[in-house]
Design an enzyme around this catalytic site. Sequence first.
Site, PDB file in Angstrom:
ATOM      1  N   PHE A  11       0.827  -1.216   0.000  1.00  0.00           N
ATOM      2  CA  PHE A  11       0.000   0.000   0.000  1.00  0.00           C
ATOM      3  C   PHE A  11       0.867   1.276   0.000  1.00  0.00           C
ATOM      4  CE2 PHE A  11      -2.273   2.678   3.393  1.00  0.00           C
ATOM      5  CZ  PHE A  11      -2.798   3.547   2.458  1.00  0.00           C
ATOM      6  N   ILE A  12       1.633   1.474   1.070  1.00  0.00           N
ATOM      7  CA  ILE A  12       2.397   2.724   1.188  1.00  0.00           C
ATOM      8  C   ILE A  12       3.559   2.728   0.186  1.00  0.00           C
ATOM      9  CG2 ILE A  12       3.781   4.169   2.751  1.00  0.00           C
ATOM     10  CD1 ILE A  12       2.107   2.973   5.090  1.00  0.00           C
ATOM     11  N   ALA A  75       9.040  -3.173   3.977  1.00  0.00           N
ATOM     12  CA  ALA A  75       8.557  -4.562   3.978  1.00  0.00           C
ATOM     13  C   ALA A  75       8.303  -5.014   5.413  1.00  0.00           C
ATOM     14  CB  ALA A  75       9.570  -5.491   3.325  1.00  0.00           C
ATOM     15  N   SER A 120       6.038   2.230  13.760  1.00  0.00           N
ATOM     16  CA  SER A 120       4.602   2.311  13.977  1.00  0.00           C
ATOM     17  C   SER A 120       4.251   2.955  15.311  1.00  0.00           C
ATOM     18  CB  SER A 120       4.042   0.889  13.972  1.00  0.00           C
ATOM     19  OG  SER A 120       2.748   0.879  14.507  1.00  0.00           O
ATOM     20  N   TYR A 144       4.440  -7.556  16.963  1.00  0.00           N
ATOM     21  CA  TYR A 144       4.640  -6.519  15.942  1.00  0.00           C
ATOM     22  C   TYR A 144       5.312  -5.283  16.538  1.00  0.00           C
ATOM     23  CZ  TYR A 144       3.209  -2.874  12.575  1.00  0.00           C
ATOM     24  OH  TYR A 144       3.186  -1.819  11.697  1.00  0.00           O
ATOM     25  N   LYS A 148       9.056  -3.764  15.823  1.00  0.00           N
ATOM     26  CA  LYS A 148       9.192  -2.417  15.251  1.00  0.00           C
ATOM     27  C   LYS A 148      10.135  -1.589  16.125  1.00  0.00           C
ATOM     28  CE  LYS A 148       6.698  -2.270  11.480  1.00  0.00           C
ATOM     29  NZ  LYS A 148       7.331  -2.096  10.182  1.00  0.00           N
ATOM     30  N   ASN A 173      -2.353   5.533  11.720  1.00  0.00           N
ATOM     31  CA  ASN A 173      -3.136   4.613  10.882  1.00  0.00           C
ATOM     32  C   ASN A 173      -3.342   5.185   9.489  1.00  0.00           C
ATOM     33  OD1 ASN A 173      -3.528   3.771  13.696  1.00  0.00           O
ATOM     34  ND2 ASN A 173      -4.857   2.243  12.775  1.00  0.00           N
ATOM     35  N   VAL A 188      -8.291  -1.279   8.837  1.00  0.00           N
ATOM     36  CA  VAL A 188      -9.743  -1.262   9.021  1.00  0.00           C
ATOM     37  C   VAL A 188     -10.463  -0.447   7.931  1.00  0.00           C
ATOM     38  CG1 VAL A 188      -9.770   0.672  10.685  1.00  0.00           C
ATOM     39  CG2 VAL A 188     -11.539  -1.068  10.767  1.00  0.00           C
ATOM     40  N   GLY A 278      -4.374  -7.464  22.375  1.00  0.00           N
ATOM     41  CA  GLY A 278      -3.276  -6.559  21.996  1.00  0.00           C
ATOM     42  C   GLY A 278      -3.766  -5.272  21.368  1.00  0.00           C
TER      43      GLY A 278
HETATM   44  P1  NAD Z   1       1.467  -3.614   3.188  1.00  0.00           P
HETATM   45  O1  NAD Z   1       1.203  -4.949   3.777  1.00  0.00           O
HETATM   46  O2  NAD Z   1       0.603  -3.132   2.099  1.00  0.00           O
HETATM   47  O3  NAD Z   1       2.986  -3.486   2.705  1.00  0.00           O
HETATM   48  C1  NAD Z   1       4.020  -4.303   3.202  1.00  0.00           C
HETATM   49  C2  NAD Z   1       4.634  -5.023   2.005  1.00  0.00           C
HETATM   50  O4  NAD Z   1       5.695  -5.854   2.456  1.00  0.00           O
HETATM   51  C3  NAD Z   1       3.620  -5.912   1.264  1.00  0.00           C
HETATM   52  O5  NAD Z   1       3.599  -5.568  -0.105  1.00  0.00           O
HETATM   53  C4  NAD Z   1       4.158  -7.319   1.470  1.00  0.00           C
HETATM   54  O6  NAD Z   1       3.907  -8.155   0.345  1.00  0.00           O
HETATM   55  C5  NAD Z   1       5.633  -7.044   1.691  1.00  0.00           C
HETATM   56  N1  NAD Z   1       6.308  -8.094   2.447  1.00  0.00           N
HETATM   57  C6  NAD Z   1       5.880  -8.721   3.571  1.00  0.00           C
HETATM   58  N2  NAD Z   1       6.780  -9.641   3.957  1.00  0.00           N
HETATM   59  C7  NAD Z   1       7.793  -9.587   3.050  1.00  0.00           C
HETATM   60  C8  NAD Z   1       9.000 -10.301   2.902  1.00  0.00           C
HETATM   61  N3  NAD Z   1       9.362 -11.274   3.758  1.00  0.00           N
HETATM   62  N4  NAD Z   1       9.816  -9.997   1.865  1.00  0.00           N
HETATM   63  C9  NAD Z   1       9.476  -9.031   0.967  1.00  0.00           C
HETATM   64  N5  NAD Z   1       8.328  -8.329   1.052  1.00  0.00           N
HETATM   65  C10 NAD Z   1       7.515  -8.609   2.092  1.00  0.00           C
HETATM   66  O7  NAD Z   1       1.467  -2.564   4.400  1.00  0.00           O
HETATM   67  P2  NAD Z   1       1.612  -0.992   4.383  1.00  0.00           P
HETATM   68  O8  NAD Z   1       0.410  -0.473   5.042  1.00  0.00           O
HETATM   69  O9  NAD Z   1       2.011  -0.502   3.050  1.00  0.00           O
HETATM   70  O10 NAD Z   1       2.836  -0.819   5.405  1.00  0.00           O
HETATM   71  C11 NAD Z   1       4.145  -0.451   4.995  1.00  0.00           C
HETATM   72  C12 NAD Z   1       5.020  -0.355   6.222  1.00  0.00           C
HETATM   73  O11 NAD Z   1       4.524   0.646   7.106  1.00  0.00           O
HETATM   74  C13 NAD Z   1       5.079  -1.644   7.054  1.00  0.00           C
HETATM   75  O12 NAD Z   1       6.384  -1.769   7.564  1.00  0.00           O
HETATM   76  C14 NAD Z   1       4.108  -1.404   8.171  1.00  0.00           C
HETATM   77  O13 NAD Z   1       4.417  -2.145   9.323  1.00  0.00           O
HETATM   78  C15 NAD Z   1       4.304   0.077   8.388  1.00  0.00           C
HETATM   79  N6  NAD Z   1       3.136   0.725   8.989  1.00  0.00           N
HETATM   80  C16 NAD Z   1       1.949   0.787   8.306  1.00  0.00           C
HETATM   81  C17 NAD Z   1       0.866   1.432   8.897  1.00  0.00           C
HETATM   82  C18 NAD Z   1      -0.476   1.539   8.230  1.00  0.00           C
HETATM   83  O14 NAD Z   1      -1.404   2.092   8.849  1.00  0.00           O
HETATM   84  N7  NAD Z   1      -0.650   1.096   7.006  1.00  0.00           N
HETATM   85  C19 NAD Z   1       1.004   2.019  10.157  1.00  0.00           C
HETATM   86  C20 NAD Z   1       2.224   1.897  10.818  1.00  0.00           C
HETATM   87  C21 NAD Z   1       3.302   1.277  10.217  1.00  0.00           C
HETATM   88  C1  UD1 Z   2      -2.591  -0.311  12.216  1.00  0.00           C
HETATM   89  C2  UD1 Z   2      -1.699  -0.961  11.158  1.00  0.00           C
HETATM   90  C3  UD1 Z   2      -0.362  -1.262  11.746  1.00  0.00           C
HETATM   91  C4  UD1 Z   2       0.176   0.008  12.362  1.00  0.00           C
HETATM   92  C5  UD1 Z   2      -0.789   0.645  13.373  1.00  0.00           C
HETATM   93  C6  UD1 Z   2      -0.302   2.016  13.828  1.00  0.00           C
HETATM   94  C7  UD1 Z   2      -2.600  -2.345   9.357  1.00  0.00           C
HETATM   95  C8  UD1 Z   2      -3.139  -3.680   8.981  1.00  0.00           C
HETATM   96  N1  UD1 Z   2      -2.295  -2.205  10.664  1.00  0.00           N
HETATM   97  O1  UD1 Z   2      -2.840  -1.218  13.294  1.00  0.00           O
HETATM   98  O2  UD1 Z   2       0.526  -1.717  10.729  1.00  0.00           O
HETATM   99  O3  UD1 Z   2       1.409  -0.233  12.933  1.00  0.00           O
HETATM  100  O4  UD1 Z   2      -2.021   0.855  12.722  1.00  0.00           O
HETATM  101  O5  UD1 Z   2      -1.217   2.604  14.691  1.00  0.00           O
HETATM  102  O6  UD1 Z   2      -2.435  -1.468   8.539  1.00  0.00           O
HETATM  103  N2  UD1 Z   2     -11.146  -3.386  13.504  1.00  0.00           N
HETATM  104  C9  UD1 Z   2     -12.492  -3.712  13.477  1.00  0.00           C
HETATM  105  N3  UD1 Z   2     -12.957  -4.462  12.443  1.00  0.00           N
HETATM  106  C10 UD1 Z   2     -12.146  -4.925  11.430  1.00  0.00           C
HETATM  107  C11 UD1 Z   2     -10.768  -4.579  11.466  1.00  0.00           C
HETATM  108  C12 UD1 Z   2     -10.305  -3.804  12.528  1.00  0.00           C
HETATM  109  O7  UD1 Z   2     -13.252  -3.337  14.378  1.00  0.00           O
HETATM  110  O8  UD1 Z   2     -12.641  -5.611  10.518  1.00  0.00           O
HETATM  111  C13 UD1 Z   2     -10.651  -2.553  14.608  1.00  0.00           C
HETATM  112  C14 UD1 Z   2      -9.419  -3.136  15.311  1.00  0.00           C
HETATM  113  O9  UD1 Z   2      -9.772  -4.048  16.298  1.00  0.00           O
HETATM  114  C15 UD1 Z   2      -8.799  -1.849  15.863  1.00  0.00           C
HETATM  115  C16 UD1 Z   2      -9.133  -0.791  14.808  1.00  0.00           C
HETATM  116  O10 UD1 Z   2     -10.231  -1.305  14.073  1.00  0.00           O
HETATM  117  O11 UD1 Z   2      -9.375  -1.487  17.084  1.00  0.00           O
HETATM  118  C17 UD1 Z   2      -7.987  -0.521  13.858  1.00  0.00           C
HETATM  119  O12 UD1 Z   2      -7.515  -1.768  13.390  1.00  0.00           O
HETATM  120  P1  UD1 Z   2      -6.378  -1.890  12.251  1.00  0.00           P
HETATM  121  O13 UD1 Z   2      -6.773  -1.162  11.058  1.00  0.00           O
HETATM  122  O14 UD1 Z   2      -6.008  -3.343  12.144  1.00  0.00           O
HETATM  123  O15 UD1 Z   2      -5.220  -0.990  12.891  1.00  0.00           O
HETATM  124  P2  UD1 Z   2      -4.220  -1.111  14.100  1.00  0.00           P
HETATM  125  O16 UD1 Z   2      -4.376  -2.376  14.866  1.00  0.00           O
HETATM  126  O17 UD1 Z   2      -4.334   0.192  14.823  1.00  0.00           O
END
Ligand code: NAD
Ligand code: UD1
Length: 316
Positions: A11-12, A75, A120, A144, A148, A173, A188, A278
Amino acid sequence: MKYLITGGAGFIGSSLAKKLVDNGHEVTVIDDLSMGKKENLDTEKVYFIKGDIRDNELMEQVFEKTQFDYVFLLAAIASVADSIQRPIETHEVNLDANLNILKLIKEKQNDIKRVVFASSAAVYGDEPTLPKKENSQIKPLSPYAIDKFASEQFVLLYNNLYGVPASVVRFFNVYGMNQNPESPYSGVLSIITDKFKQKLAGKDAVFNVYGDGNQERDFVFIEDVIQALMLVSESESSRGNVYNVGTGIATSLNRIIEIYNDYFKISMKLNYLPSRDGDIRYSYADISSLQNLGYVPIYSIVKGIHSYLKKELENL
Ligand code: NAD
Ligand code: UD1
């Protein structure tokens, strides 16, 4: 400039890759496609390697072949809940593989300008002081969050001890286009969006709310996150520092559902279930450090969700 993005088909990472390519840079992406998708990338313009960051031989080849200017470490197994189901595998990807990459960068990348590690808000856990500042208490509640925080510490250590220029961002998020909704552990907002799309297609969709829906998050739109990543990677003063990336505003899950219901003028069926292990109750960021680098978040939650949904509907 030459950029490497690990997890760049996700995604990011794919949003960042697009921005960099549009700005005329050379971008290499490595991703095992466990969550990311090749279609997220314009592979005519991005050099894509399908591979696992745990594959030390492959990573060695990547860093031997190209001298990068910037490396973004994105990743990860990105789900808190998934890490609770798979702590060992999460640890191998989210910590061990990053440590090996840092070692390779130290050995093979002499002219690197910056390594940026995606950490995160999860590292703060549910210690009640809000908003979260970068120096707030760390209280990880999941594998996780532990990995991190440990990776952050290694990244900063490589900066301080071995002279590898590096910075850390703690995303709150993040939401927007190309966030994969297919896993029950997906972000979510991608899941809610998917449920509304199912409902629009005439299916009987139900959204599961874990807990009472009053949990709050600092939801930040992808465009603001890309702005933050550019500022942190390019600023001189950000070297060796940690930055929260959010909006500074908390929104409850129930409020999010309301925004969606209003936008689509329908009422989503809800199924309230027990909270997840968690899970954090309240979270939002103090973003003043990032603001000092020039960051101005452009998207309120309503504006961000509307932009996201407009694009999703165009693509239907
Ligand atoms: P995402 O799952 O879309 O992206 C992570 C990517 O890593 C995926 O494309 C996945 O295929 C790849 N990946 C996983 N395991 C791998 C491996 N062993 N080797 C190579 N590639 C691998 O998630 P995202 O939301 O784009 O998150 C990007 C980064 O930001 C992650 O490190 C995540 O922990 C961090 N992050 C995301 C959020 C959020 O809200 N989306 C919040 C806090 C931190
Ligand atoms: C998310 C990120 C994580 C990041 C963190 C930073 C994803 C998958 N997770 O975790 O990588 O480090 O923010 O704050 O991007 N929920 C529901 N119904 C659903 C799914 C989720 O009620 O179907 C609730 C969860 O229980 C939670 C909230 O929505 O209370 C947010 O959940 P989620 O999007 O998984 O985010 P985080 O756990 O905060």
